[in-house]
Design a protein around this motif. Structure first.
Motif, short mmCIF file in Angstrom:
data_model
loop_
_atom_site.label_atom_id
_atom_site.label_comp_id
_atom_site.label_asym_id
_atom_site.label_seq_id
_atom_site.Cartn_x
_atom_site.Cartn_y
_atom_site.Cartn_z
N LYS A 71 23.20 4.17 2.56
CA LYS A 71 22.07 3.97 3.67
C LYS A 71 20.85 4.86 2.99
N LYS A 72 21.26 6.10 2.62
CA LYS A 72 20.18 7.04 1.86
C LYS A 72 19.28 6.42 1.00
N VAL A 73 20.21 5.45 -0.17
CA VAL A 73 19.51 4.71 -1.27
C VAL A 73 18.61 3.64 -0.50
N ALA A 74 19.09 3.36 0.49
CA ALA A 74 18.12 1.90 1.28
C ALA A 74 16.72 2.77 1.90
N ILE A 75 17.15 4.08 2.53
CA ILE A 75 16.07 4.68 3.18
C ILE A 75 15.02 4.98 2.15
N GLU A 76 15.28 5.29 0.96
CA GLU A 76 14.31 5.71 -0.12
C GLU A 76 13.55 4.36 -0.53
N ASP A 77 14.32 3.11 -0.55
CA ASP A 77 13.72 1.94 -0.82
C ASP A 77 12.61 1.58 0.10
N HIS A 78 13.11 1.78 1.35
CA HIS A 78 12.40 1.37 2.44
C HIS A 78 10.96 2.08 2.51
N SER A 79 10.99 3.59 2.07
CA SER A 79 10.05 4.49 2.10
C SER A 79 8.97 4.14 0.93
N SER A 80 9.65 3.63 -0.27
CA SER A 80 8.79 3.13 -1.26
C SER A 80 8.06 1.94 -0.90
N ALA A 81 8.66 1.07 -0.35
CA ALA A 81 8.02 -0.20 0.30
C ALA A 81 6.78 0.20 1.17
N ILE A 82 6.94 1.13 1.93
CA ILE A 82 5.99 1.64 2.97
C ILE A 82 4.80 2.30 2.12
N LYS A 83 4.77 2.94 1.00
CA LYS A 83 3.92 3.45 0.13
C LYS A 83 3.12 2.51 -0.33
N ARG A 84 3.86 1.29 -0.90
CA ARG A 84 3.47 0.26 -1.73
C ARG A 84 2.42 -0.70 -0.75
N TYR A 85 3.13 -0.83 0.40
CA TYR A 85 2.10 -1.69 1.33
C TYR A 85 1.11 -1.02 1.91
N THR A 86 1.26 0.56 2.23
CA THR A 86 0.15 1.15 2.43
C THR A 86 -1.12 1.23 1.46
N GLU A 87 -0.89 1.23 0.11
CA GLU A 87 -1.72 1.16 -0.97
C GLU A 87 -2.35 -0.25 -0.99
N GLN A 88 -1.56 -1.41 -0.67
CA GLN A 88 -1.83 -2.54 -0.84
C GLN A 88 -3.25 -2.59 0.34
N GLN A 89 -2.93 -2.08 1.45
CA GLN A 89 -3.91 -2.10 2.52
C GLN A 89 -5.35 -1.87 2.30
N LYS A 90 -5.60 -1.03 1.32
CA LYS A 90 -6.80 -0.49 0.96
C LYS A 90 -7.42 -1.63 -0.02
N ASP A 91 -6.83 -2.62 -0.35
CA ASP A 91 -7.48 -3.50 -1.24
C ASP A 91 -7.40 -5.00 -0.41
N VAL A 92 -7.20 -5.05 0.80
CA VAL A 92 -7.06 -6.33 1.49
C VAL A 92 -8.49 -6.96 1.68
N ARG A 93 -8.55 -8.02 1.87
CA ARG A 93 -9.87 -8.92 1.95
C ARG A 93 -10.27 -9.20 3.48
N ASN A 94 -9.17 -9.29 4.23
CA ASN A 94 -9.62 -9.75 5.55
C ASN A 94 -8.32 -8.93 6.43
#
Length: 259
Positions: A71-94
């Motif tokens: 579960k702790k590994v999964a939390i790290e994966d989810h946290s990484s995914a949040i960072k990735r999606y947050t970064e992607q939001q900066k480059d969205v077109r709409n």
């Protein structure tokens, strides 16, 4: 097995009384042991059951700890995914792409919350299992110690009596071989149905030993004549006269002294 030599009634009575003396001595040895062998067996079963339960609890504990790590590994994966999606939001077109990424972030956050809740529950389960394991260990230690003492007690008794019991068991079989099958079967039947396993008893002070019912004088004379096998009408025991009984007791004591 029936003997090839036809015994007189007196010889049959002597053989029966000798067998009774031997079997009574075996009974006395086994009574000394009493319920101890069964106690040891029950304790062994209990210790085995407690050991199996403890092993299962410890195995469950390892599985829960592994699940927490996962579960702790999964939390790290989810946290990484949040960072990735947050970064992607900066480059969205709409707005549609932005909202889709926001939903992904929210989903990952919910997954983190769920994992943290599950970790908390599993940690509580670990604490409970540790308490149960500690209690089980204490109980197992107590039962193992008790078993050790009972085994030592039984071994002491066995070491003291095993040689004598083996000797007597052989003698019992030897004397059984001197008695015809029909009479031996009667002896065993009576022995199994009366108190103290006394199938053959002597006359003592005008009464049969074991039942203490008075034997009529005429019957006592017949018993003393040793011409036929007579049983006590109250208990069914085979009766012998006191003189024969005393002679056979002395004879058997000499045999026992050779052990």
């Amino acid at each position: 097995m029936a003997t090839t030599k036809e015994l007189s009634v007196e010889e049959k009575l002597r053989a029966l009384f000798d067998l009774q003396i031997i079997d009574t001595r075996i009974d006395e040895i086994r009574n000394v042991r009493g319920e101890l062998p069964l106690e040891v067996e029950d304790l062994e079963d209990e210790v085995a059951g407690l050991t199996t339960r403890l092993e299962k609890l410890q195995s469950d504990l390892v599985q829960i700890e592994d699940s927490i790590k996962a579960k702790k590994v999964a939390i790290e994966d989810h946290s990484s995914a949040i960072k990735r999606y947050t970064e992607q939001q900066k480059d969205v077109r709409n707005n549609r792409e932005f909202n889709a990424l926001t939903k992904e972030v929210e989903f990952q956050e919910l997954e983190i919350q769920l994992s943290e809740k599950q970790i908390k529950e599993m940690k509580a389960s670990i604490e409970h299992k540790k308490e149960v394991i500690a209690t089980s260990k204490d109980r197992l230690d107590q039962k193992s110690t008790h078993l050790k003492h009972k085994k030592a007690e039984l071994n002491d008794i066995m070491s003291e009596t095993q040689k004598e019991e083996s000797f007597l068991t052989e003698k019992s079989a030897e004397y059984e071989g001197q008695i015809e099958d029909r009479l031996l079967a009667a002896y065993k039947r009576i022995r199994s149905s009366v108190r103290n396993g006394l199938a053959v008893v002597s006359i003592e002070r005008g009464a049969s030993a074991g039942s203490f019912f008075t034997i009529p004088p005429q019957i006592q004379v017949e018993i003393a004549s040793r011409k036929k096998i007579i049983t006590d009408e109250h208990s069914g025991r085979i009766l012998v006269d006191a003189s024969l009984a005393e002679e056979e007791r002395e004879k058997m004591e000499k045999i026992f002294a050779k052990m």
